[in-house]
Scaffold this motif. Sequence first.
Motif, PDB file in Angstrom:
ATOM      1  N   SER A 747      12.211  37.304  51.326  1.00  0.00           N
ATOM      2  CA  SER A 747      12.235  38.752  51.498  1.00  0.00           C
ATOM      3  C   SER A 747      13.092  39.135  52.703  1.00  0.00           C
ATOM      4  O   SER A 747      13.112  38.465  53.719  1.00  0.00           O
ATOM      5  CB  SER A 747      10.817  39.267  51.698  1.00  0.00           C
ATOM      6  OG  SER A 747      10.027  38.898  50.616  1.00  0.00           O
ATOM      7  N   ASN A 751      17.000  43.110  49.840  1.00  0.00           N
ATOM      8  CA  ASN A 751      17.403  41.834  49.267  1.00  0.00           C
ATOM      9  C   ASN A 751      18.308  42.095  48.070  1.00  0.00           C
ATOM     10  O   ASN A 751      17.884  42.681  47.085  1.00  0.00           O
ATOM     11  CB  ASN A 751      16.155  41.050  48.833  1.00  0.00           C
ATOM     12  CG  ASN A 751      16.507  39.622  48.455  1.00  0.00           C
ATOM     13  OD1 ASN A 751      17.390  39.396  47.636  1.00  0.00           O
ATOM     14  ND2 ASN A 751      15.810  38.677  49.052  1.00  0.00           N
ATOM     15  N   ASP A 752      19.577  41.667  48.163  1.00  0.00           N
ATOM     16  CA  ASP A 752      20.507  41.865  47.054  1.00  0.00           C
ATOM     17  C   ASP A 752      21.120  40.553  46.588  1.00  0.00           C
ATOM     18  O   ASP A 752      22.181  40.538  45.967  1.00  0.00           O
ATOM     19  CB  ASP A 752      21.609  42.846  47.447  1.00  0.00           C
ATOM     20  CG  ASP A 752      22.416  42.354  48.645  1.00  0.00           C
ATOM     21  OD1 ASP A 752      22.040  41.315  49.208  1.00  0.00           O
ATOM     22  OD2 ASP A 752      23.410  43.009  49.008  1.00  0.00           O
ATOM     23  N   PHE A 767      14.458  38.113  41.208  1.00  0.00           N
ATOM     24  CA  PHE A 767      13.996  37.650  42.519  1.00  0.00           C
ATOM     25  C   PHE A 767      12.859  36.655  42.314  1.00  0.00           C
ATOM     26  O   PHE A 767      12.059  36.781  41.376  1.00  0.00           O
ATOM     27  CB  PHE A 767      13.487  38.834  43.355  1.00  0.00           C
ATOM     28  CG  PHE A 767      12.837  38.428  44.654  1.00  0.00           C
ATOM     29  CD1 PHE A 767      13.596  38.142  45.766  1.00  0.00           C
ATOM     30  CD2 PHE A 767      11.464  38.305  44.746  1.00  0.00           C
ATOM     31  CE1 PHE A 767      13.009  37.747  46.953  1.00  0.00           C
ATOM     32  CE2 PHE A 767      10.861  37.921  45.921  1.00  0.00           C
ATOM     33  CZ  PHE A 767      11.634  37.639  47.035  1.00  0.00           C
ATOM     34  N   LEU A 867       8.717  44.212  50.158  1.00  0.00           N
ATOM     35  CA  LEU A 867       9.966  43.679  49.618  1.00  0.00           C
ATOM     36  C   LEU A 867      10.793  44.821  49.036  1.00  0.00           C
ATOM     37  O   LEU A 867      10.272  45.667  48.324  1.00  0.00           O
ATOM     38  CB  LEU A 867       9.642  42.655  48.517  1.00  0.00           C
ATOM     39  CG  LEU A 867      10.804  42.073  47.742  1.00  0.00           C
ATOM     40  CD1 LEU A 867      11.628  41.178  48.652  1.00  0.00           C
ATOM     41  CD2 LEU A 867      10.292  41.272  46.562  1.00  0.00           C
ATOM     42  N   THR A 868      12.070  44.856  49.370  1.00  0.00           N
ATOM     43  CA  THR A 868      12.978  45.857  48.823  1.00  0.00           C
ATOM     44  C   THR A 868      14.156  45.157  48.166  1.00  0.00           C
ATOM     45  O   THR A 868      14.805  44.315  48.785  1.00  0.00           O
ATOM     46  CB  THR A 868      13.482  46.804  49.930  1.00  0.00           C
ATOM     47  OG1 THR A 868      12.352  47.443  50.555  1.00  0.00           O
ATOM     48  CG2 THR A 868      14.390  47.869  49.343  1.00  0.00           C
ATOM     49  N   LEU A 869      14.423  45.497  46.915  1.00  0.00           N
ATOM     50  CA  LEU A 869      15.482  44.866  46.139  1.00  0.00           C
ATOM     51  C   LEU A 869      16.437  45.922  45.604  1.00  0.00           C
ATOM     52  O   LEU A 869      16.052  47.068  45.367  1.00  0.00           O
ATOM     53  CB  LEU A 869      14.902  44.091  44.950  1.00  0.00           C
ATOM     54  CG  LEU A 869      13.847  43.038  45.226  1.00  0.00           C
ATOM     55  CD1 LEU A 869      13.270  42.548  43.911  1.00  0.00           C
ATOM     56  CD2 LEU A 869      14.434  41.871  45.991  1.00  0.00           C
ATOM     57  N   LYS A 870      17.676  45.514  45.394  1.00  0.00           N
ATOM     58  CA  LYS A 870      18.625  46.348  44.681  1.00  0.00           C
ATOM     59  C   LYS A 870      18.433  46.134  43.189  1.00  0.00           C
ATOM     60  O   LYS A 870      18.443  45.002  42.705  1.00  0.00           O
ATOM     61  CB  LYS A 870      20.062  45.976  45.055  1.00  0.00           C
ATOM     62  CG  LYS A 870      20.600  46.664  46.287  1.00  0.00           C
ATOM     63  CD  LYS A 870      22.087  46.383  46.417  1.00  0.00           C
ATOM     64  CE  LYS A 870      22.680  47.103  47.621  1.00  0.00           C
ATOM     65  NZ  LYS A 870      24.131  46.854  47.722  1.00  0.00           N
TER      66      LYS A 870
END
Length: 983
Positions: A747, A751-752, A767, A867-870
């Motif tokens: 994380s 997160n890309d 992911f 958690l942050t995702l594109k």
Amino acid sequence: LTNSSYRFYWIDFKFHHCNLDTLVIKTVNNIKYIYQRGSHPEQQQRVPFKSFYNQVHHVHIVNADTVLLPFPPGKSKEAEIKRINKELANIRSKFKGDKALDGYSKKKYVCKLLFIFLLGHDIDFGHMEAVNLLSSNKYTEKQIGYLFISVLVNSNSELIRLINNAIKNDLSSRNPTFMCLALHCIANVGSREMAEAFASEIPRILVAGDTMDSVKQSAALCLLRLYKTSPDLVLMGEWTSRVVHLLNDQHMGVVTAAISLITCLSQKNPDEFKTCVSLAVSRLSRIVSSASTDLQDYTYYFVPAPWLSCKLLRLLQCYPPPEDGAVKGRLVECLETILNKAQEPPKSKKVQHSNAKNAILFEAISLIIHYDSEPNLLVRACNQLGQFLQHRETNLRYLALESMCTLASSEFSHEAVKTHIETVINALKTERDVSVRQRAADLLYAMCDRSNAKQIVAEMLSYLETADYSIREEMVLKVAILAEKYAVDYSWYVDTILNLIRIAGDYVSEEVWYRVIQIVINRDDVQGYAAKTVFEALQAPACHENMVKVGGYILGEFGNLIAGDPRSSPLVQFNLLHSKFHLCSVPTRALLLSAYIKFINLFPETKATIQEVLRCDSQIRNSDVELQQRAVEYLKLSSIASTDVLATVLEEMPPFPERESSILAKLKKKKGPGAVSVTELEDSKREGGELNGGGDRGPDTAAMASTPSPSADLLGIRSAAPVGAAPASAGSLLVDVFSEAGPIAPSAAVNDDGFLRFVCKNNGVLFENQLLQIGIKSEYRQNLGRMYLFYGNKTSVQFASFTTTVSCPGELQSHILSMHLCTKPVEPLVEGGAQIQQVLNIECLTDFSDAPLLNIKFRYGGALQNLTLKLPVTINKFFQPTEMTSSDFFQRWKQLSQPQQEAQKIFKANHSMDTEVLKAKLLGLGTALLDNVDPNPENYVCAGVIQTKGQQVGCLLRLEPNAQAQVQKTEISHGHKYSDPLL
């Protein structure tokens, strides 16, 4: 106890350097029941321990100086929190007071803080006091300090330098007790910082001649822990030979600990540790040939050193058979001795005796199978396993079936395995445990050959009717493979596959029915029989949709071969197929429409009937674009095309190229016995075109696109995590389109890492870490899209407060509309091993470059995970492929000559310039790949239109590879007022 009706119990503990605090806490917490006095002393009532747990004042330990339960838990959650807050305030005041605390008080309060943390409450002070305890010369104080640090101190803490200094002092103190405590702390924390500080020091302690045996054991296991977390920092170098020679140590505990380390090191660096083979054989020989009285301290229920024996056998499986004849002979003698002892009467009726004995036996059999060079041992192993097939113990039957699956692949033991076929078939039918039945099915698959194929396939088909749902999909694959692999008469193969569809149609994947069509098309001798058989199968009142697909395709191609029979005349065939039409899904209806137009070519007398069907409003005004387009085009084609043109357009499908079966390729990718995930099936569907008979398409691929099932296990949680090369930066998209997938990273703020892998594909794992796996399956049409998100809990612990939020950064909010949940909201609790799904609907209003962000929050073990995702929503997802001629392409290319209408990139190729890979990447972008357009045949030319709600933007692309210089040049021209950064 406050209640006098309960008895008072005295617990006497005998201990030596053990964690007494933890011991007593676990003892109290594991008391299930306590006996309450009745009216007479003889009368007792068993009541749950929890019913009076809140009445406990304290537990006092005789001859010890620690109070274990420092305060009683509250009678309710609120009362407990209030009591804990009061205790925390008291401890904080003690630490901040003017009066210096002695070692005992520090230990007591630090122990209380640790206990409060274990109850699930956050602790934000006391760390310095715990570090101070490390400098104490008293064992109990130092122990509590190390325990606190192992549990509560983060590897990024500012105190880590002080902790490392205290550990170094203990390691150099030569006090074995303190050294063991320090080593245990290093192993428990196991961080990279610990490895950097102590990875070079621990090997020296391990091989030093004056190191105590107990310290050597701890050092070996500590080094193993650091190697598993940071293998690049644990460099054995000069210590290699001395570590290997620990196998000759006189202390069996040291050998047991050292062999775990050596086994792990050998798996990564086999050449450096190959000298361990002879030493392992020598040590194994001494254990196997010894009596139970020779190793009295390490004999477990009359079995000498069973754990060490298993580890030695497992270590030998890391290497090929010894080249030295003497060593090999000694090893074969050991293995024969183990097999002989398995035949001896048991020396004890205790289950522990048989477990230890069988553990060694199965490891020995695994080594025999690994070597696969001793026919006598292989046959003996097979016979021994055959005895276990009818053992009353379920675990033994399971292990025997699993080991025999591997033995069946050996040329020396295959015939011996086949002699047990009746026993295995009986196990498939009668076993109560589904896992045992699955292993029995695996063994039948492994032992199958031409001599018993029909028997085994028939038994597997018979079992399939009542098989557990969890294994039906794999059973279908195996039956399909065996039927094709060992088919001498292909009419038997057709019968088997159709029977397979009838019995388990829901579990017959597209690979299976694609494959039967490929074989029928490629073999003239079976085409008539296939048409007749499928015609008869379609006459059943209840017919599975996969049967309709196969029937529509085969009758559309070869229905003329059975049209001479009045019972299967052309009109009868058409009416039979059309009677199933309204019951089928959209993809199957599309396939049937293709079969209808082929009927017009094969049977001109059916033209009027079929045209009437195509002309009806339910077809030419169908709400589904695909069905409507097919109906309109087929109707027009049948009306205006001449007979010759129609025959040319609708001629019989050519034979497929002979390649490896896509079904077999699918099964080869299995990660473990019985573990075939839907993710892998989806992968093989895409790869099926590259395998046996597949070409680059399945039958009527355009008709097969469908909405993903909400219950599809996209993630394949049981499978291993994908690992690839590291991705390039997000700014070089044109480069990364042609590179491999990057690794899954932990994380981060945003997160890309998995983002660019989805530029050219719509499905896969976005992911993955140790806790969570996120899979994506998406589809796009014009300016609309739908994305399925699958969240998989990889742990056995429940995720609490699980929430997800999709946000659009910057100007994206006005460019992408309606990214919202259109089904039920996310469940706040995700059970261990479970998977939940979300659906996002997307509408593109105008062009954009930023991607939406997905934020996921949940609690795991009390700790908040954020958690942050594109999300992989890029402008090319809204491409509509466009076909163009060479003149049109270059005329349009010259018109788009403004600087803001062009983007160009020259980049080094990261991988070999494989033609098929490049084509797949370009098609994955969403554009149409144009053939014979560019004067240079080495170049690739593509065209497409970006569909937005407000406008359509045409895009042209040229890829110019230079194979000699391993350089590629990409140019994009588009009819927009400015150049999109993403393009």
